[in-house]
Scaffold this active site. Sequence first.
Site, PDB file in Angstrom:
ATOM      1  N   LYS A   1      19.351   5.845  29.639  1.00  0.00           N
ATOM      2  CA  LYS A   1      20.351   6.339  30.592  1.00  0.00           C
ATOM      3  C   LYS A   1      20.511   5.386  31.765  1.00  0.00           C
ATOM      4  O   LYS A   1      21.628   5.129  32.233  1.00  0.00           O
ATOM      5  CB  LYS A   1      19.949   7.728  31.090  1.00  0.00           C
ATOM      6  CG  LYS A   1      20.069   8.809  30.017  1.00  0.00           C
ATOM      7  CD  LYS A   1      19.451  10.111  30.472  1.00  0.00           C
ATOM      8  CE  LYS A   1      19.547  11.168  29.374  1.00  0.00           C
ATOM      9  NZ  LYS A   1      18.848  12.412  29.683  1.00  0.00           N
TER      10      LYS A   1
ATOM     11  N   GLN B   1      14.795  15.888  32.730  1.00  0.00           N
ATOM     12  CA  GLN B   1      14.601  15.542  31.330  1.00  0.00           C
ATOM     13  C   GLN B   1      13.713  16.574  30.638  1.00  0.00           C
ATOM     14  O   GLN B   1      12.608  16.868  31.097  1.00  0.00           O
ATOM     15  CB  GLN B   1      13.978  14.143  31.212  1.00  0.00           C
ATOM     16  CG  GLN B   1      13.734  13.685  29.790  1.00  0.00           C
ATOM     17  CD  GLN B   1      15.020  13.524  29.003  1.00  0.00           C
ATOM     18  OE1 GLN B   1      16.016  13.043  29.532  1.00  0.00           O
ATOM     19  NE2 GLN B   1      15.003  13.902  27.746  1.00  0.00           N
TER      20      GLN B   1
ATOM     21  N   ASP C   1      24.120  17.502  33.200  1.00  0.00           N
ATOM     22  CA  ASP C   1      23.868  17.943  31.826  1.00  0.00           C
ATOM     23  C   ASP C   1      24.741  19.137  31.451  1.00  0.00           C
ATOM     24  O   ASP C   1      24.832  19.499  30.279  1.00  0.00           O
ATOM     25  CB  ASP C   1      22.398  18.324  31.649  1.00  0.00           C
ATOM     26  CG  ASP C   1      21.626  17.293  30.844  1.00  0.00           C
ATOM     27  OD1 ASP C   1      22.262  16.416  30.224  1.00  0.00           O
ATOM     28  OD2 ASP C   1      20.390  17.355  30.820  1.00  0.00           O
TER      29      ASP C   1
END
Length: 293
Positions: A52, A96, A119
Amino acid sequence: MPIILDGKSVAAQVKEDLARRVGALRQQGIQPGLGTLLVGNDPGSMKYVAGKHADCAQVGITSIRKDLPADATEKQIGQAIDELNADPSCTGFIVQLPLPAGVDEMSAIARIDPGKDVDGMHPYNLGELVLHTSGTIGTPLPCTPRGVLALLDHYGIDLNGKEVCVLGRGITIGRTIGLLLTRREVNATVTLCHTGTRNVREHMRRADVIVAAMGSAGFVKPEDIKDGAVLVDVGVSRVWDEQAGRYRIKGDIDKACYEKAGAYTPNPGGVGPMTRAMLLSNVVEIAERSARG
């Protein structure tokens, strides 16, 4: 010949467009920034987070990284989330997953500022997706389902009226992709299958599109699909390769299915790159909404 739905190629095109848009934001004095919170040293998570940040460098987004040890307390994790919420240089961020055993993942996600939830997993943002069955949604969308739809759209695969069989009810895609597929702009009919589904292979054989997200290597076999079906493989399993003497990543769809399919996503190289590209898209879109006031 089946169409190979090349996520790497499409994601590269998305990132080219994002780089241009980031440049335009900079001219307005706005610098988008992506934050990540990684707890522990799970190899898959570490690799994903590193990817990322590499993506950020490609398009000009600032990287903001917070790493905590595997034994971090929920209080410490909460403090790190609060810091990212308050950081003006952080346009949006992710926590995460998975978090270490014993940590309440849903509480951690709910602590994220919904406006910074790149997200698209905060309860508020999921609620907005549920409420808007058509039209523009002004909140971040879940990255993996959004990436799947963007990939299919790029290759001109029309889902209007199609039967879609989704395998797996995980929050990352299984429970969320149906919300996007059944919006009026897409207009598909969705069957969500899981461990309690009877005759799951009959559902697959009726489907025009199969989205496999179970984490069960090679679960979908050639006899489970009809000729010309579109196969979207989101599953990730680490399988030991005796000949190579190492683990390999395998998807949920047996590669023997490809010859029978109308189109398929390779795994790796299909949905994964699109998920990462959509994460960047969410960051840039949040910054653009901020610029518009």
